[in-house]
Design an enzyme around this catalytic site. Structure first.
Site, PDB file in Angstrom:
ATOM      1  N   PRO A 144      -5.447   7.075  42.171  1.00 38.05           N
ATOM      2  CA  PRO A 144      -4.368   6.092  42.395  1.00 38.05           C
ATOM      3  C   PRO A 144      -3.055   6.373  41.660  1.00 38.05           C
ATOM      4  O   PRO A 144      -2.078   5.660  41.877  1.00 38.05           O
ATOM      5  CB  PRO A 144      -4.983   4.770  41.931  1.00 38.05           C
ATOM      6  CG  PRO A 144      -6.109   5.142  41.043  1.00 38.05           C
ATOM      7  CD  PRO A 144      -6.602   6.473  41.469  1.00 38.05           C
ATOM      8  N   HIS A 166      11.533  -2.079  44.478  1.00 35.97           N
ATOM      9  CA  HIS A 166      11.744  -1.310  43.253  1.00 35.97           C
ATOM     10  C   HIS A 166      12.643  -0.121  43.501  1.00 35.97           C
ATOM     11  O   HIS A 166      12.427   0.638  44.430  1.00 35.97           O
ATOM     12  CB  HIS A 166      10.397  -0.832  42.705  1.00 35.97           C
ATOM     13  CG  HIS A 166       9.619  -1.921  42.063  1.00 35.97           C
ATOM     14  ND1 HIS A 166       9.481  -2.029  40.705  1.00 35.97           N
ATOM     15  CD2 HIS A 166       8.977  -2.989  42.584  1.00 35.97           C
ATOM     16  CE1 HIS A 166       8.785  -3.110  40.427  1.00 35.97           C
ATOM     17  NE2 HIS A 166       8.459  -3.715  41.551  1.00 35.97           N
ATOM     18  N   TYR A 168       4.761   4.002  33.731  1.00 39.90           N
ATOM     19  CA  TYR A 168       3.677   4.984  33.604  1.00 39.90           C
ATOM     20  C   TYR A 168       3.763   5.521  32.174  1.00 39.90           C
ATOM     21  O   TYR A 168       4.754   6.152  31.818  1.00 39.90           O
ATOM     22  CB  TYR A 168       3.865   6.130  34.599  1.00 39.90           C
ATOM     23  CG  TYR A 168       3.547   5.761  36.028  1.00 39.90           C
ATOM     24  CD1 TYR A 168       4.461   5.047  36.812  1.00 39.90           C
ATOM     25  CD2 TYR A 168       2.335   6.124  36.611  1.00 39.90           C
ATOM     26  CE1 TYR A 168       4.166   4.703  38.121  1.00 39.90           C
ATOM     27  CE2 TYR A 168       2.039   5.789  37.926  1.00 39.90           C
ATOM     28  CZ  TYR A 168       2.951   5.081  38.672  1.00 39.90           C
ATOM     29  OH  TYR A 168       2.656   4.746  39.965  1.00 39.90           O
ATOM     30  N   TYR A 210       7.213  10.211  45.672  1.00 37.77           N
ATOM     31  CA  TYR A 210       6.731   8.881  45.314  1.00 37.77           C
ATOM     32  C   TYR A 210       7.203   7.839  46.330  1.00 37.77           C
ATOM     33  O   TYR A 210       6.415   6.986  46.775  1.00 37.77           O
ATOM     34  CB  TYR A 210       7.220   8.524  43.908  1.00 37.77           C
ATOM     35  CG  TYR A 210       6.520   7.337  43.287  1.00 37.77           C
ATOM     36  CD1 TYR A 210       5.543   7.521  42.310  1.00 37.77           C
ATOM     37  CD2 TYR A 210       6.837   6.034  43.661  1.00 37.77           C
ATOM     38  CE1 TYR A 210       4.902   6.443  41.731  1.00 37.77           C
ATOM     39  CE2 TYR A 210       6.201   4.944  43.083  1.00 37.77           C
ATOM     40  CZ  TYR A 210       5.245   5.150  42.125  1.00 37.77           C
ATOM     41  OH  TYR A 210       4.609   4.076  41.550  1.00 37.77           O
ATOM     42  N   LYS A 261      -0.793   6.489  46.667  1.00 42.20           N
ATOM     43  CA  LYS A 261      -0.667   7.007  48.026  1.00 42.20           C
ATOM     44  C   LYS A 261      -1.742   6.537  49.009  1.00 42.20           C
ATOM     45  O   LYS A 261      -1.579   6.703  50.219  1.00 42.20           O
ATOM     46  CB  LYS A 261      -0.728   8.547  48.005  1.00 42.20           C
ATOM     47  CG  LYS A 261       0.486   9.197  47.376  1.00 42.20           C
ATOM     48  CD  LYS A 261       1.658   9.221  48.343  1.00 42.20           C
ATOM     49  CE  LYS A 261       2.967   9.500  47.696  1.00 42.20           C
ATOM     50  NZ  LYS A 261       3.857   8.364  47.517  1.00 42.20           N
TER      51      LYS A 261
HETATM   52  P1  RFL Z   1     -10.636   0.293  53.170  1.00 43.32           P
HETATM   53  O1  RFL Z   1      -9.570  -0.556  52.634  1.00 43.32           O
HETATM   54  O2  RFL Z   1     -11.736   0.719  52.253  1.00 43.32           O
HETATM   55  O3  RFL Z   1     -11.243  -0.450  54.444  1.00 43.32           O
HETATM   56  C1  RFL Z   1     -12.441  -0.042  55.061  1.00 43.32           C
HETATM   57  C2  RFL Z   1     -13.068  -1.266  55.699  1.00 43.32           C
HETATM   58  O4  RFL Z   1     -14.243  -0.856  56.397  1.00 43.32           O
HETATM   59  C3  RFL Z   1     -15.303  -1.794  56.130  1.00 43.32           C
HETATM   60  N1  RFL Z   1     -16.586  -1.103  56.357  1.00 43.32           N
HETATM   61  C4  RFL Z   1     -17.364  -1.337  57.433  1.00 43.32           C
HETATM   62  N2  RFL Z   1     -17.231  -2.165  58.488  1.00 43.32           N
HETATM   63  C5  RFL Z   1     -18.224  -2.157  59.434  1.00 43.32           C
HETATM   64  N3  RFL Z   1     -19.335  -1.380  59.333  1.00 43.32           N
HETATM   65  C6  RFL Z   1     -19.512  -0.543  58.303  1.00 43.32           C
HETATM   66  N4  RFL Z   1     -20.584   0.231  58.199  1.00 43.32           N
HETATM   67  C7  RFL Z   1     -18.500  -0.492  57.294  1.00 43.32           C
HETATM   68  N5  RFL Z   1     -18.341   0.206  56.141  1.00 43.32           N
HETATM   69  C8  RFL Z   1     -17.181  -0.173  55.593  1.00 43.32           C
HETATM   70  C9  RFL Z   1     -15.043  -2.193  54.675  1.00 43.32           C
HETATM   71  O5  RFL Z   1     -15.652  -3.430  54.356  1.00 43.32           O
HETATM   72  C10 RFL Z   1     -13.520  -2.279  54.658  1.00 43.32           C
HETATM   73  O6  RFL Z   1     -13.046  -3.563  55.016  1.00 43.32           O
HETATM   74  O7  RFL Z   1     -10.043   1.653  53.780  1.00 43.32           O
HETATM   75  P2  RFL Z   1      -8.650   1.926  54.536  1.00 43.32           P
HETATM   76  O8  RFL Z   1      -8.392   0.904  55.577  1.00 43.32           O
HETATM   77  O9  RFL Z   1      -8.693   3.362  54.886  1.00 43.32           O
HETATM   78  O10 RFL Z   1      -7.535   1.692  53.404  1.00 43.32           O
HETATM   79  C11 RFL Z   1      -7.430   2.526  52.294  1.00 43.32           C
HETATM   80  C12 RFL Z   1      -6.946   1.746  51.068  1.00 43.32           C
HETATM   81  O11 RFL Z   1      -7.765   0.606  50.894  1.00 43.32           O
HETATM   82  C13 RFL Z   1      -6.949   2.594  49.806  1.00 43.32           C
HETATM   83  O12 RFL Z   1      -6.519   3.919  50.070  1.00 43.32           O
HETATM   84  C14 RFL Z   1      -6.009   2.015  48.714  1.00 43.32           C
HETATM   85  O13 RFL Z   1      -6.486   0.779  48.245  1.00 43.32           O
HETATM   86  C15 RFL Z   1      -5.867   2.990  47.554  1.00 43.32           C
HETATM   87  N6  RFL Z   1      -5.035   2.473  46.462  1.00 43.32           N
HETATM   88  C16 RFL Z   1      -3.652   2.499  46.530  1.00 43.32           C
HETATM   89  N7  RFL Z   1      -3.040   2.917  47.654  1.00 43.32           N
HETATM   90  C17 RFL Z   1      -1.665   2.843  47.769  1.00 43.32           C
HETATM   91  O14 RFL Z   1      -1.130   3.269  48.801  1.00 43.32           O
HETATM   92  N8  RFL Z   1      -0.861   2.316  46.768  1.00 43.32           N
HETATM   93  C18 RFL Z   1      -1.426   1.866  45.598  1.00 43.32           C
HETATM   94  O15 RFL Z   1      -0.705   1.342  44.752  1.00 43.32           O
HETATM   95  C19 RFL Z   1      -2.853   1.979  45.434  1.00 43.32           C
HETATM   96  N9  RFL Z   1      -3.442   1.526  44.318  1.00 43.32           N
HETATM   97  C20 RFL Z   1      -5.648   1.953  45.321  1.00 43.32           C
HETATM   98  C21 RFL Z   1      -4.815   1.493  44.248  1.00 43.32           C
HETATM   99  C22 RFL Z   1      -7.042   1.834  45.227  1.00 43.32           C
HETATM  100  C23 RFL Z   1      -7.595   1.315  44.095  1.00 43.32           C
HETATM  101  N10 RFL Z   1      -9.012   1.200  44.071  1.00 43.32           N
HETATM  102  C24 RFL Z   1      -9.685   0.002  43.714  1.00 43.32           C
HETATM  103  C25 RFL Z   1      -9.836   2.174  44.760  1.00 43.32           C
HETATM  104  C26 RFL Z   1      -5.369   0.985  43.094  1.00 43.32           C
HETATM  105  C27 RFL Z   1      -6.751   0.914  43.011  1.00 43.32           C
HETATM  106  C28 RFL Z   1      -7.313   0.392  41.693  1.00 43.32           C
HETATM  107  C1  PHB Z   2      -0.558  -1.153  41.867  1.00 45.18           C
HETATM  108  O1  PHB Z   2       0.452  -1.894  41.955  1.00 45.18           O
HETATM  109  O2  PHB Z   2      -1.717  -1.603  41.902  1.00 45.18           O
HETATM  110  C2  PHB Z   2      -0.369   0.300  41.657  1.00 45.18           C
HETATM  111  C3  PHB Z   2       0.909   0.816  41.591  1.00 45.18           C
HETATM  112  C4  PHB Z   2       1.090   2.178  41.369  1.00 45.18           C
HETATM  113  C5  PHB Z   2      -0.016   3.002  41.199  1.00 45.18           C
HETATM  114  C6  PHB Z   2      -1.303   2.488  41.291  1.00 45.18           C
HETATM  115  C7  PHB Z   2      -1.477   1.123  41.507  1.00 45.18           C
HETATM  116  O3  PHB Z   2       0.167   4.326  40.943  1.00 45.18           O
END
Ligand code: RFL
Ligand code: PHB
Length: 388
Positions: free
Chosen positions: A290, A72, A200, A382, A294
């Site tokens: 989100p 993008h 957005y 961003y 980041k």
């Molecule tokens: P995770 O992905 O939560 O992984 C942690 C892992 O640890 C396991 N775990 C355990 N394992 C053993 N023993 C235990 N006691 C344990 N407790 C937990 C879990 O099962 C899991 O597998 O953390 P990590 O690796 O730090 O990664 C972080 C990301 O997952 C998170 O920051 C992002 O998903 C946030 N996020 C976004 N980030 C971006 O950079 N770009 C995005 O576009 C973006 N969009 C989003 C998002 C998060 C969202 N939600 C659902 C919170 C959009 C959404 C909707």
């Molecule tokens: C996504 O693609 O899931 C996404 C992209 C941008 C955001 C949050 C989520 O700010």
């Protein structure tokens, strides 16, 4: 079991840490309480900053990303019924890539297993001990047997609800926290893309975001109550709400909804991000709303720095970079916090806001859309601040 670095969590942070350590010739074992299938199917983030894309490719796990990731050049902001393009490539010479977090997870798991790095899935009762000694331990049950891993160091990569951060003795960490009075209802749908960029949208009914996963799969979100039950929303009602908030400018293609859920929004930082020989990385140490996309990028940035500090230790026997881990990563964490908070407050409606607040938000959006200086600030943050 004995290893150099014991890693808890097979999310982006834990898997990337193991990958970077393997490339530096450092052994690790990952323990994960979910199944491989669950980790590979968990739909979450989708947006990858430019430096993170480059790192995935340069370290040999970016083949599929290169082929399938959607590059993008910028984003679109919609307010007062008009779309405004913010072109990052022109403003800061960088872009972003849409490639689902679960695809990054699949690529890393595949590469680690091919290189013989152990990932123990479906462990239970994970616990850590001896964090302030030279031999910290991870305890857990796997295949019905109580097990223990003795390590030089532990990577606490177990997400926001994990056990690592709560294992640090009281008073050793300080938490900074903010909750927002809304959440996001998100859907994954089999529907044609609305636009080539993310949209957005600032709307009287509340914020909405259009993003995508592939040319035929779209991801859409809209602002909702923090305790909203996604089950209360029929597919028709979701599409109608999205159409109202996003569809003013372009027709909204609809299709079967594959998945839906509500995400609460919060900002959270732990300082420092280490205790003894336990190092926290990713969501176990910090959470961002989100809106700035980041979270995963910060998780990858943390483990890049942590892997370098560990490599320095194994090469020289010196602790200095490990001791300085928190001080090294926290400035980036706080800048991402500031940016995510800013994007969130710019685009959402808050319960006690008045007409003045709405006018001020529109003025700020208009400023970003019409001032090169303001647009550049958005673009620089961003697409990702420089990593080194
Ligand atoms: P995770 O992905 O939560 O992984 C942690 C892992 O640890 C396991 N775990 C355990 N394992 C053993 N023993 C235990 N006691 C344990 N407790 C937990 C879990 O099962 C899991 O597998 O953390 P990590 O690796 O730090 O990664 C972080 C990301 O997952 C998170 O920051 C992002 O998903 C946030 N996020 C976004 N980030 C971006 O950079 N770009 C995005 O576009 C973006 N969009 C989003 C998002 C998060 C969202 N939600 C659902 C919170 C959009 C959404 C909707
Ligand atoms: C996504 O693609 O899931 C996404 C992209 C941008 C955001 C949050 C989520 O700010």
């Amino acid at each position: 079991m004995r290893t150099q670095v014991g890693i808890i969590g097979a999310g982006p942070a834990g898997l990337m840490l193991a990958h970077l350590l393997r490339r530096a010739g450092i052994e690790s074992i990952i323990v994960e309480n979910r199944s491989r299938e669950y980790c590979e199917a968990r739909v979450r983030a989708g947006l990858i900053e430019q430096w993170a894309r480059d790192m995935l490719i340069e370290t040999g796990v970016g083949e599929r990303l290169k082929a399938e990731g959607l590059f993008h050049k910028g984003i679109k902001l919609q307010f007062d019924g008009v779309l405004h393009e913010i072109k990052f490539t022109e403003l800061v010479g960088k872009g972003t890539t849409i490639y689902g977090q679960q695809e990054v997870v699949k690529d890393l798991i595949d590469d680690l297993l091919r290189h013989g790095v152990p990932i123990l899935f479906e462990v239970s009762g994970t616990r850590v001990s001896d964090l302030d000694t030279k031999l910290p331990k991870i305890h857990f049950t796997h295949d019905g047997k109580a097990q223990q891993i003795e390590c030089d160091f532990i990577g606490g990569c177990d997400g926001f609800h994990g056990i690592c951060r709560p294992s640090v003795p009281d008073g050793k960490l300080t938490f900074y926290d903010r909750e927002y009075p809304f959440g996001w209802l998100g859907i994954l749908s089999e529907s044609a893309n609305v636009d080539e960029e993310l949209i957005y949208s600032y709307h009287d009914r509340g914020f909405a975001l259009y993003t995508q996963r592939s040319p035929t799969v779209s991801r859409l979100y809209f602002q909702c109550a923090p305790d909203e039950d996604a089950g209360n929303w029929t597919d028709e009602a979701i599409w109608e709400e999205l159409r109202l908030r996003l569809g003013g400018v372009c027709p909204l293609p609809t299709g079967p909804i594959l998945q839906k859920g509500v995400t609460p929004m919060r900002s959270f930082v732990t300082e420092p991000m280490q205790y003894g020989r336990l190092f926290l990385a990713g969501d176990s140490a910090h959470i961002v709303p989100p809106t700035g996309a980041k979270g995963m990028n910060l998780a990858l940035a943390d483990v890049l720095k942590l892997s370098r500090a560990l490599a320095h230790f194994y090469k020289t026997g010196q602790h200095d970079r490990l001791d300085g881990y928190s001080a090294e990563v926290l400035p980036r964490v706080w800048k991402a916090q500031r940016f995510s908070w800013w994007m969130t407050s710019l685009l959402h409606h808050f319960p006690h806001e008045n007409a003045f607040d709405r006018r001020r938000q529109v003025a700020e959006l208009d400023y970003v859309a019409t001032s090169r200086a303001a647009a550049m600030t958005l673009a620089e943050n961003y697409a990702g601040l420089p990593i080194d």
